[in-house]
Design an enzyme around this catalytic site. Sequence first.
Site, PDB file in Angstrom:
ATOM      1  N   SER A 264      40.988  42.430 -21.431  1.00 14.46           N
ATOM      2  CA  SER A 264      40.732  42.760 -22.832  1.00 14.46           C
ATOM      3  C   SER A 264      41.734  43.800 -23.306  1.00 14.46           C
ATOM      4  CB  SER A 264      39.308  43.304 -23.025  1.00 14.46           C
ATOM      5  OG  SER A 264      38.340  42.316 -22.774  1.00 14.46           O
ATOM      6  N   SER A 302      39.584  37.163 -22.559  1.00 11.04           N
ATOM      7  CA  SER A 302      40.143  38.415 -23.074  1.00 11.04           C
ATOM      8  C   SER A 302      39.483  38.779 -24.397  1.00 11.04           C
ATOM      9  CB  SER A 302      41.654  38.285 -23.277  1.00 11.04           C
ATOM     10  OG  SER A 302      42.222  39.526 -23.641  1.00 11.04           O
ATOM     11  N   ASP A 304      39.949  40.789 -27.483  1.00 11.62           N
ATOM     12  CA  ASP A 304      41.050  41.450 -28.180  1.00 11.62           C
ATOM     13  C   ASP A 304      40.587  41.879 -29.563  1.00 11.62           C
ATOM     14  OD1 ASP A 304      42.911  40.911 -26.032  1.00 11.62           O
ATOM     15  OD2 ASP A 304      42.809  38.825 -26.678  1.00 11.62           O
TER      16      ASP A 304
END
Length: 385
Positions: A264, A302, A304
């Site tokens: 992340s 991830s 983000d």
Amino acid sequence: MRSLLLVGLLAPAMLSAQVRARTVGLAPGIFAPGPFNAITDVAGVRVGHATVSEGDSLRTGVTAIVPHGGDLYRERVPAALHVGNGFGKLLGVTQLRELGEVETPILLTCTLCIWPAGDALAQWMLQKPENSSVRSINPIVGETNDGQLNATRWRGGIGRAVVQALESANTGAVAEGSVGAGHGTVMFGWKGGIGTASRVLPASLGGHTVGVLVQGNYGGVLQMAGVPIGPLLGRYAFQRDVAPTRPGGAGGPGDAQAERGDGSCMIVIATDAPLLARNLERLGARAIMGLARTGSSASNGSGDYVLAFSTSPRVRRNPDAALSTNDELGNDAMSALFQAVTEATEEALYNALLMATPVSSRAGTVRPLPVDSVRTLLRARGIGR
């Protein structure tokens, strides 16, 4: 076992033998940085870290970003969120999006630490004498999963770390690398961490400052100034699939445990440009472009997130005001800010990598990106010094 809390905002040289991006010639873009090349170049913004390391398993921390030195609950700053990929958690997000403002400092921490961190932040705010009659508070806490190095289920010492990070927050140079919320993070198979950078627009473009702070904990195919650093150093996502070294597709030791680019990245943007939530969200969307320049493709795993706020007194909000009047920049004035935030995000992420130092736990040791190798690879392409 005694918990060791290391307060951040120390001079970077005291924490690391690593270097910032500009030392190796990485200076993305065309606009100049501010004096500290940090989010604290936006006047009034303060940053504090508390690094938590205990026994052989706890490797995490807290980073606090305080938008201004006044009464944040009554002088709320416009804010917005842009989600690149939503595999993660962000405490306080629904109210932030509904009202377009934040009323507390912003915290970054580990993935399972957001709830104790949010509680500690709420208590810290509610204990202020001026908030004695406040009945609700909306703490903003972001996270990345530092579970490769950190025992994320433990969560020990987080409440104390929150208070320490908040009370140590200061202006000036910002510690980077394996500090605070970046203590246990990993980027591209190397040690990740906290990074920051800024850009100042020329007077002809408004003279505004944009500052970025990142908590880097993601993967992909690392590139720097377009140079494919990850492939050249033999460590990148999907390496076992595209460059097998043994029968059956099992890669060699340089494949970063066949990582898939998961992880992340939290990106926090501050600007003194007078912007409200709509244009702050547009600004946040451009930070993803800076993230992409480093080789991230925002993989499935991830999270983000980009959180952007404006410190301009011209757009601050009092919750008791019946009528809000603001002077906001027009849409056509945003283009230079878009360029600035893309550049600053890219450089902040390079700083997170290049300033990181080794961190060990029971799970092993994650070492930083080899600076000398990076310098050599950049020079071979006519970049750097």
